[in-house]
Scaffold this motif. Structure first.
Motif, PDB file in Angstrom:
ATOM      1  N   LEU A 145      67.295  59.719  -6.881  1.00 15.72           N
ATOM      2  CA  LEU A 145      68.475  60.472  -6.442  1.00 15.72           C
ATOM      3  C   LEU A 145      69.473  60.642  -7.584  1.00 15.72           C
ATOM      4  CD1 LEU A 145      69.051  59.067  -2.838  1.00 15.72           C
ATOM      5  CD2 LEU A 145      68.425  61.416  -3.476  1.00 15.72           C
ATOM      6  N   HIS A 146      69.658  59.597  -8.372  1.00 16.22           N
ATOM      7  CA  HIS A 146      70.572  59.671  -9.515  1.00 16.22           C
ATOM      8  C   HIS A 146      70.070  60.693 -10.540  1.00 16.22           C
ATOM      9  CE1 HIS A 146      73.554  58.235 -12.384  1.00 16.22           C
ATOM     10  NE2 HIS A 146      72.601  58.333 -13.292  1.00 16.22           N
ATOM     11  N   VAL A 147      68.789  60.606 -10.878  1.00 14.28           N
ATOM     12  CA  VAL A 147      68.211  61.524 -11.864  1.00 14.28           C
ATOM     13  C   VAL A 147      68.286  62.959 -11.350  1.00 14.28           C
ATOM     14  CG1 VAL A 147      66.049  62.225 -12.974  1.00 14.28           C
ATOM     15  CG2 VAL A 147      66.729  59.822 -12.981  1.00 14.28           C
ATOM     16  N   LEU A 148      67.911  63.179 -10.098  1.00 16.99           N
ATOM     17  CA  LEU A 148      67.926  64.523  -9.528  1.00 16.99           C
ATOM     18  C   LEU A 148      69.336  65.106  -9.505  1.00 16.99           C
ATOM     19  CD1 LEU A 148      66.365  66.811  -8.257  1.00 16.99           C
ATOM     20  CD2 LEU A 148      66.529  65.635  -6.059  1.00 16.99           C
ATOM     21  N   LYS A 149      70.316  64.289  -9.159  1.00 12.10           N
ATOM     22  CA  LYS A 149      71.704  64.763  -9.133  1.00 12.10           C
ATOM     23  C   LYS A 149      72.148  65.186 -10.536  1.00 12.10           C
ATOM     24  CE  LYS A 149      76.380  63.433  -7.971  1.00 12.10           C
ATOM     25  NZ  LYS A 149      77.317  62.350  -8.043  1.00 12.10           N
ATOM     26  N   ARG A 150      71.882  64.340 -11.533  1.00  9.49           N
ATOM     27  CA  ARG A 150      72.290  64.646 -12.907  1.00  9.49           C
ATOM     28  C   ARG A 150      71.561  65.885 -13.439  1.00  9.49           C
ATOM     29  NH1 ARG A 150      76.368  61.986 -12.240  1.00  9.49           N
ATOM     30  NH2 ARG A 150      76.764  60.051 -13.311  1.00  9.49           N
ATOM     31  N   VAL A 151      70.263  65.954 -13.210  1.00  8.88           N
ATOM     32  CA  VAL A 151      69.480  67.087 -13.690  1.00  8.88           C
ATOM     33  C   VAL A 151      69.963  68.373 -13.031  1.00  8.88           C
ATOM     34  CG1 VAL A 151      67.164  68.103 -13.649  1.00  8.88           C
ATOM     35  CG2 VAL A 151      67.468  65.742 -14.369  1.00  8.88           C
ATOM     36  N   SER A 152      70.271  68.308 -11.730  1.00  5.29           N
ATOM     37  CA  SER A 152      70.762  69.489 -11.022  1.00  5.29           C
ATOM     38  C   SER A 152      72.096  69.954 -11.584  1.00  5.29           C
ATOM     39  CB  SER A 152      70.918  69.188  -9.528  1.00  5.29           C
ATOM     40  OG  SER A 152      69.664  68.983  -8.937  1.00  5.29           O
ATOM     41  N   ARG A 208      73.439  69.388 -14.566  1.00  2.90           N
ATOM     42  CA  ARG A 208      73.327  69.891 -15.936  1.00  2.90           C
ATOM     43  C   ARG A 208      72.447  71.124 -16.018  1.00  2.90           C
ATOM     44  NH1 ARG A 208      73.314  63.856 -17.906  1.00  2.90           N
ATOM     45  NH2 ARG A 208      75.544  63.549 -17.724  1.00  2.90           N
ATOM     46  N   GLY A 209      71.454  71.198 -15.148  1.00  2.00           N
ATOM     47  CA  GLY A 209      70.597  72.382 -15.117  1.00  2.00           C
ATOM     48  C   GLY A 209      71.352  73.613 -14.666  1.00  2.00           C
ATOM     49  N   LYS A 210      72.236  73.443 -13.678  1.00  3.62           N
ATOM     50  CA  LYS A 210      73.068  74.557 -13.209  1.00  3.62           C
ATOM     51  C   LYS A 210      73.957  75.064 -14.329  1.00  3.62           C
ATOM     52  CE  LYS A 210      73.804  73.389  -8.377  1.00  3.62           C
ATOM     53  NZ  LYS A 210      74.820  73.007  -7.404  1.00  3.62           N
ATOM     54  N   GLU A 211      74.527  74.118 -15.106  1.00  4.04           N
ATOM     55  CA  GLU A 211      75.403  74.498 -16.219  1.00  4.04           C
ATOM     56  C   GLU A 211      74.667  75.375 -17.233  1.00  4.04           C
ATOM     57  OE1 GLU A 211      76.775  70.806 -17.871  1.00  4.04           O
ATOM     58  OE2 GLU A 211      77.898  70.285 -16.067  1.00  4.04           O
ATOM     59  N   LYS A 212      73.353  75.138 -17.367  1.00  6.97           N
ATOM     60  CA  LYS A 212      72.561  75.901 -18.330  1.00  6.97           C
ATOM     61  C   LYS A 212      71.902  77.121 -17.702  1.00  6.97           C
ATOM     62  CE  LYS A 212      71.760  71.999 -21.289  1.00  6.97           C
ATOM     63  NZ  LYS A 212      71.017  71.624 -22.453  1.00  6.97           N
ATOM     64  N   GLY A 213      72.223  77.405 -16.437  1.00  2.00           N
ATOM     65  CA  GLY A 213      71.711  78.595 -15.779  1.00  2.00           C
ATOM     66  C   GLY A 213      70.333  78.443 -15.163  1.00  2.00           C
ATOM     67  N   ARG A 265      47.926  52.558  -9.791  1.00  3.16           N
ATOM     68  CA  ARG A 265      48.797  53.631 -10.279  1.00  3.16           C
ATOM     69  C   ARG A 265      48.762  54.771  -9.267  1.00  3.16           C
ATOM     70  NH1 ARG A 265      49.086  53.883 -16.420  1.00  3.16           N
ATOM     71  NH2 ARG A 265      48.089  51.972 -17.086  1.00  3.16           N
ATOM     72  N   ARG A 266      49.932  55.323  -9.015  1.00  2.79           N
ATOM     73  CA  ARG A 266      50.029  56.470  -8.124  1.00  2.79           C
ATOM     74  C   ARG A 266      51.009  57.462  -8.742  1.00  2.79           C
ATOM     75  NH1 ARG A 266      50.144  51.910  -5.666  1.00  2.79           N
ATOM     76  NH2 ARG A 266      52.361  51.718  -5.312  1.00  2.79           N
ATOM     77  N   SER A 267      50.821  58.725  -8.450  1.00  2.00           N
ATOM     78  CA  SER A 267      51.781  59.719  -8.930  1.00  2.00           C
ATOM     79  C   SER A 267      51.957  60.806  -7.884  1.00  2.00           C
ATOM     80  CB  SER A 267      51.341  60.320 -10.260  1.00  2.00           C
ATOM     81  OG  SER A 267      50.223  61.139 -10.093  1.00  2.00           O
ATOM     82  N   VAL A 268      53.099  61.443  -7.958  1.00  2.00           N
ATOM     83  CA  VAL A 268      53.443  62.484  -7.011  1.00  2.00           C
ATOM     84  C   VAL A 268      54.379  63.460  -7.711  1.00  2.00           C
ATOM     85  CG1 VAL A 268      55.515  62.135  -5.614  1.00  2.00           C
ATOM     86  CG2 VAL A 268      53.343  62.040  -4.532  1.00  2.00           C
ATOM     87  N   ARG A 269      54.344  64.708  -7.324  1.00  2.00           N
ATOM     88  CA  ARG A 269      55.235  65.732  -7.882  1.00  2.00           C
ATOM     89  C   ARG A 269      55.998  66.405  -6.762  1.00  2.00           C
ATOM     90  NH1 ARG A 269      53.231  69.687 -12.618  1.00  2.00           N
ATOM     91  NH2 ARG A 269      52.910  68.090 -14.192  1.00  2.00           N
ATOM     92  N   ILE A 270      57.264  66.665  -7.020  1.00  2.00           N
ATOM     93  CA  ILE A 270      58.032  67.495  -6.100  1.00  2.00           C
ATOM     94  C   ILE A 270      58.755  68.555  -6.917  1.00  2.00           C
ATOM     95  CG2 ILE A 270      58.377  65.820  -4.248  1.00  2.00           C
ATOM     96  CD1 ILE A 270      61.210  65.384  -5.330  1.00  2.00           C
ATOM     97  N   THR A 271      58.876  69.723  -6.346  1.00  2.00           N
ATOM     98  CA  THR A 271      59.625  70.797  -6.981  1.00  2.00           C
ATOM     99  C   THR A 271      60.902  70.974  -6.179  1.00  2.00           C
ATOM    100  OG1 THR A 271      57.601  71.855  -7.720  1.00  2.00           O
ATOM    101  CG2 THR A 271      59.576  73.216  -7.677  1.00  2.00           C
ATOM    102  N   THR A 272      62.016  70.973  -6.880  1.00  2.00           N
ATOM    103  CA  THR A 272      63.300  71.031  -6.204  1.00  2.00           C
ATOM    104  C   THR A 272      64.141  72.187  -6.728  1.00  2.00           C
ATOM    105  OG1 THR A 272      64.378  69.603  -7.815  1.00  2.00           O
ATOM    106  CG2 THR A 272      63.327  68.534  -5.947  1.00  2.00           C
ATOM    107  N   SER A 273      65.039  72.626  -5.894  1.00  2.00           N
ATOM    108  CA  SER A 273      66.007  73.653  -6.252  1.00  2.00           C
ATOM    109  C   SER A 273      67.318  72.969  -6.598  1.00  2.00           C
ATOM    110  CB  SER A 273      66.219  74.590  -5.056  1.00  2.00           C
ATOM    111  OG  SER A 273      67.416  75.303  -5.207  1.00  2.00           O
ATOM    112  N   TYR A 274      68.020  73.490  -7.586  1.00  2.00           N
ATOM    113  CA  TYR A 274      69.321  72.935  -7.926  1.00  2.00           C
ATOM    114  C   TYR A 274      70.345  73.194  -6.830  1.00  2.00           C
ATOM    115  CZ  TYR A 274      67.563  72.323 -12.685  1.00  2.00           C
ATOM    116  OH  TYR A 274      66.839  71.940 -13.782  1.00  2.00           O
ATOM    117  N   GLU A 275      70.016  74.085  -5.913  1.00  2.00           N
ATOM    118  CA  GLU A 275      70.943  74.420  -4.833  1.00  2.00           C
ATOM    119  C   GLU A 275      70.787  73.505  -3.620  1.00  2.00           C
ATOM    120  OE1 GLU A 275      73.311  76.586  -5.479  1.00  2.00           O
ATOM    121  OE2 GLU A 275      72.357  76.911  -7.414  1.00  2.00           O
TER     122      GLU A 275
END
Length: 138
Positions: free
Chosen positions: A69-76, A78-83, A105-115
């Motif tokens: 949640l922390h990483v996603l919030k920060r990335v969102s 800063r990503g918005k600032e860069k368009g 070992r396990r891995s998962v991917r999610i795609t998120t919108s900055y909105e």
């Protein structure tokens, strides 16, 4: 021994890592930033957790969810600032025994919108965390 969280994302800086280290979930965890270019495209954030097998499911859940949640919030932010419009988060979890040997070992991917609203982010990260800890990842 401590849990380890490695974050590969140029939008996460030392201030973010300091905040994670000082958070309640950071007491038994080392957070570090690794910038490895070429493994994934620039739109992919990679977060790798190496979790001690003995920490318990609730502590692992809290660590993964809070960090993502922390990483996603920060990335969102800063990503918005860069368009930008969104990103993909590749999450990997590995279990480490008391001898330092890496097991499951396990891995998962999610795609998120900055909105995404806060509630949407929490729901997506909660589902991802549940899937990882239930062994539903690849």
């Amino acid at each position: 021994m401590k849990n380890t969280v490695l974050i590969n994302c140029p939008l996460i800086d030392e201030e973010d890592l300091k905040e994670l280290r000082e958070s309640p979930c950071g007491a038994d965890t080392e957070f570090d930033s690794v910038l490895v270019h070429g493994l994934f495209g620039s739109e992919v954030v990679q977060v790798t957790f190496v979790i001690l097998q003995g920490i318990g499911i609730n502590a692992a859940y809290d660590l993964i969810k809070y960090t993502l949640l922390h990483v996603l919030k920060r990335v969102s932010e800063r990503g918005k600032e860069k368009g930008g419009t969104g990103t993909t988060i590749q999450v990997e979890v590995a279990e480490q025994d008391e001898n330092g040997k890496i097991g499951k070992r396990r891995s998962v991917r999610i795609t998120t919108s900055y909105e995404m609203e806060r509630e949407e982010r929490e729901k997506a990260v909660g589902k991802l965390t549940d899937d990882l800890l239930a062994g539903k990842g690849k």
